[in-house]
Design a protein around this motif. Structure first.
Motif, short mmCIF file in Angstrom:
data_model
loop_
_atom_site.label_atom_id
_atom_site.label_comp_id
_atom_site.label_asym_id
_atom_site.label_seq_id
_atom_site.Cartn_x
_atom_site.Cartn_y
_atom_site.Cartn_z
N GLU A 86 -0.47 -8.67 17.92
CA GLU A 86 0.58 -7.65 18.02
C GLU A 86 1.85 -8.13 17.31
N GLN A 87 2.28 -9.35 17.64
CA GLN A 87 3.51 -9.88 17.07
C GLN A 87 3.42 -10.02 15.56
N ALA A 88 2.25 -10.43 15.08
CA ALA A 88 2.07 -10.59 13.64
C ALA A 88 2.19 -9.25 12.93
N TRP A 89 1.63 -8.20 13.51
CA TRP A 89 1.73 -6.88 12.89
C TRP A 89 3.16 -6.36 12.94
N SER A 111 0.81 -1.22 0.00
CA SER A 111 0.00 0.00 0.00
C SER A 111 0.84 1.27 0.00
N GLY A 112 2.06 1.17 0.49
CA GLY A 112 2.88 2.36 0.58
C GLY A 112 2.66 3.16 1.85
N ALA A 113 1.83 2.68 2.77
CA ALA A 113 1.57 3.40 4.02
C ALA A 113 2.86 3.54 4.82
N SER A 114 3.13 4.74 5.30
CA SER A 114 4.34 4.99 6.08
C SER A 114 4.11 4.88 7.58
N TRP A 115 2.85 4.81 8.01
CA TRP A 115 2.51 4.70 9.43
C TRP A 115 1.36 3.70 9.58
N ILE A 116 1.54 2.71 10.44
CA ILE A 116 0.50 1.74 10.75
C ILE A 116 0.35 1.69 12.26
N GLY A 117 -0.88 1.85 12.75
CA GLY A 117 -1.15 1.77 14.17
C GLY A 117 -2.07 0.61 14.47
N TYR A 118 -1.68 -0.24 15.43
CA TYR A 118 -2.51 -1.37 15.83
C TYR A 118 -2.99 -1.14 17.25
N LEU A 119 -4.31 -1.14 17.46
CA LEU A 119 -4.90 -0.91 18.77
C LEU A 119 -5.03 -2.23 19.51
N SER A 120 -4.33 -2.33 20.63
CA SER A 120 -4.33 -3.54 21.44
C SER A 120 -4.85 -3.20 22.84
N THR A 121 -4.46 -3.98 23.83
CA THR A 121 -4.97 -3.81 25.19
C THR A 121 -3.87 -4.09 26.21
N ARG A 174 8.55 -5.43 10.12
CA ARG A 174 9.96 -5.77 9.91
C ARG A 174 10.20 -6.29 8.49
N LYS A 175 9.24 -7.02 7.96
CA LYS A 175 9.40 -7.58 6.61
C LYS A 175 9.27 -6.52 5.53
N THR A 176 8.39 -5.55 5.74
CA THR A 176 8.08 -4.59 4.68
C THR A 176 8.81 -3.25 4.84
N GLY A 177 9.33 -2.99 6.04
CA GLY A 177 9.94 -1.69 6.30
C GLY A 177 8.94 -0.63 6.68
N GLN A 178 7.66 -0.99 6.82
CA GLN A 178 6.65 -0.03 7.24
C GLN A 178 6.73 0.17 8.75
N ALA A 179 6.49 1.38 9.20
CA ALA A 179 6.57 1.70 10.62
C ALA A 179 5.27 1.27 11.31
N VAL A 180 5.31 0.11 11.96
CA VAL A 180 4.16 -0.42 12.69
C VAL A 180 4.31 -0.05 14.16
N HIS A 181 3.21 0.42 14.76
CA HIS A 181 3.18 0.81 16.17
C HIS A 181 2.05 0.08 16.86
#
Length: 288
Positions: free
Chosen positions: A130-133, A88-98, A138-145
């Motif tokens: 969380e770990q999957a995201w 997708s080219g997204a430079s920021w990905i946020g995952y909402l956890s608990t 790490r695989k794509t270089g996208q900044a996952v938070h």
């Protein structure tokens, strides 16, 4: 910036309101909900539909927020859309956890360095998601938070609503405390992360004061001018299995990292400021 949201729910909608997006799209479960959001200017895609229009919106997104929960088969968003998210080219990905992933700590303070020790099946699923995201990042270089949230409250979802419905309880379990977080402070934290991305970051998103839940109900009743429900001993309380699982975990969650690293200054640092603002906005009228 264009935003795509997997799971256009309560918290995601607050995030949408908090930033001047050039375009917002996302997924919903029901077609009726999609129609309502489209009227509000959000390009909503029911998951039952094909992926054609969804892919067009996802492909142009600079930011992706994921608020859809995992299930027994893993994270449904990754299971269905991982390849498209990666391209997708997204430079920021946020995952909402608990913060449920930390498990029980007997009321002790914890922070992001505390090893997760989930006790419930749902928290185990969250930790795996969380770990999957993070692996995807790490695989794509996208900044996952990863953002680990405590109990969410805000307009339409608060102790005043419970008092008005007659479902509020003042359950007393000695030593028990919970953190909580106003939905607008979650949104502000996500916006702060947008301007300071850090690949692989994990943040606790919570207020300053873990407090006994019965105190929150009593304070809301006082603001509303209502009689608070009587105190009920934990052992005698009637609760759903989910509520019981919450009371099985007791911890004080630190928010120092979002303040030090992201510069977050909470608008509602405790439940008192949050409830007072909701009371001023008229949320307590039906609870009196």
């Amino acid at each position: 910036m264009r935003l795509f949201v997997f799971g256009l729910g309560y918290t995601a909608r607050a995030f949408i309101r908090a930033f001047p997006w050039t375009h917002v799209a996302g997924t919903v479960r029901e077609d009726g909900r999609a129609q309502d959001l489209r009227v509000q200017g959000v390009a909503a895609h029911p998951l039952a539909e094909g992926d054609g229009g969804l892919w067009d919106d996802l492909r142009g997104a600079g930011a992706i927020l994921v608020s859809a929960p995992p299930d027994a088969e893993g994270d449904p968003t990754l299971n269905r859309f991982a390849e498209r998210i990666a391209s997708s080219g997204a430079s920021w990905i946020g995952y909402l956890s608990t913060t449920g992933v930390y498990g029980d700590h007997g009321g002790a303070w914890i922070d992001e360095t505390t090893p997760p020790a989930p006790q419930s099946r749902s928290s185990e699923q969250r930790l795996a998601a969380e770990q999957a995201w993070l692996d995807l990042g790490r695989k794509t270089g996208q900044a996952v938070h990863v953002f680990r949230l405590t109990g969410i409250y805000g307009p339409g979802r608060n102790a005043f609503v419970s008092l008005a419905r007659g479902t509020a309880q003042r359950i007393v379990k000695p030593g028990q405390v919970f953190n909580r977080i106003h939905v607008d402070d979650i949104a502000a934290t996500l916006v702060a992360s947008l301007s300071r991305p850090r690949a692989g970051a994990i943040y606790n998103v919570t207020d300053d004061e873990p407090a006994p839940p019965q105190d929150v109900v009593a304070y809301a009743a006082r603001l509303a001018g209502a009689e608070p429900p009587p105190e009920t001993a934990f052992e005698a309380a009637r609760m759903s299995p989910m509520a019981l699982s919450f009371y099985a975990e007791n911890k004080r969650v630190s928010n120092r990292l979002i303040k030090d690293e992201l510069g977050v200054r909470l608008r509602y640092p405790t439940y008192r400021e949050g409830l007072a603002a909701l009371h001023a906005a008229g949320e307590s009228n039906s609870a009196a």
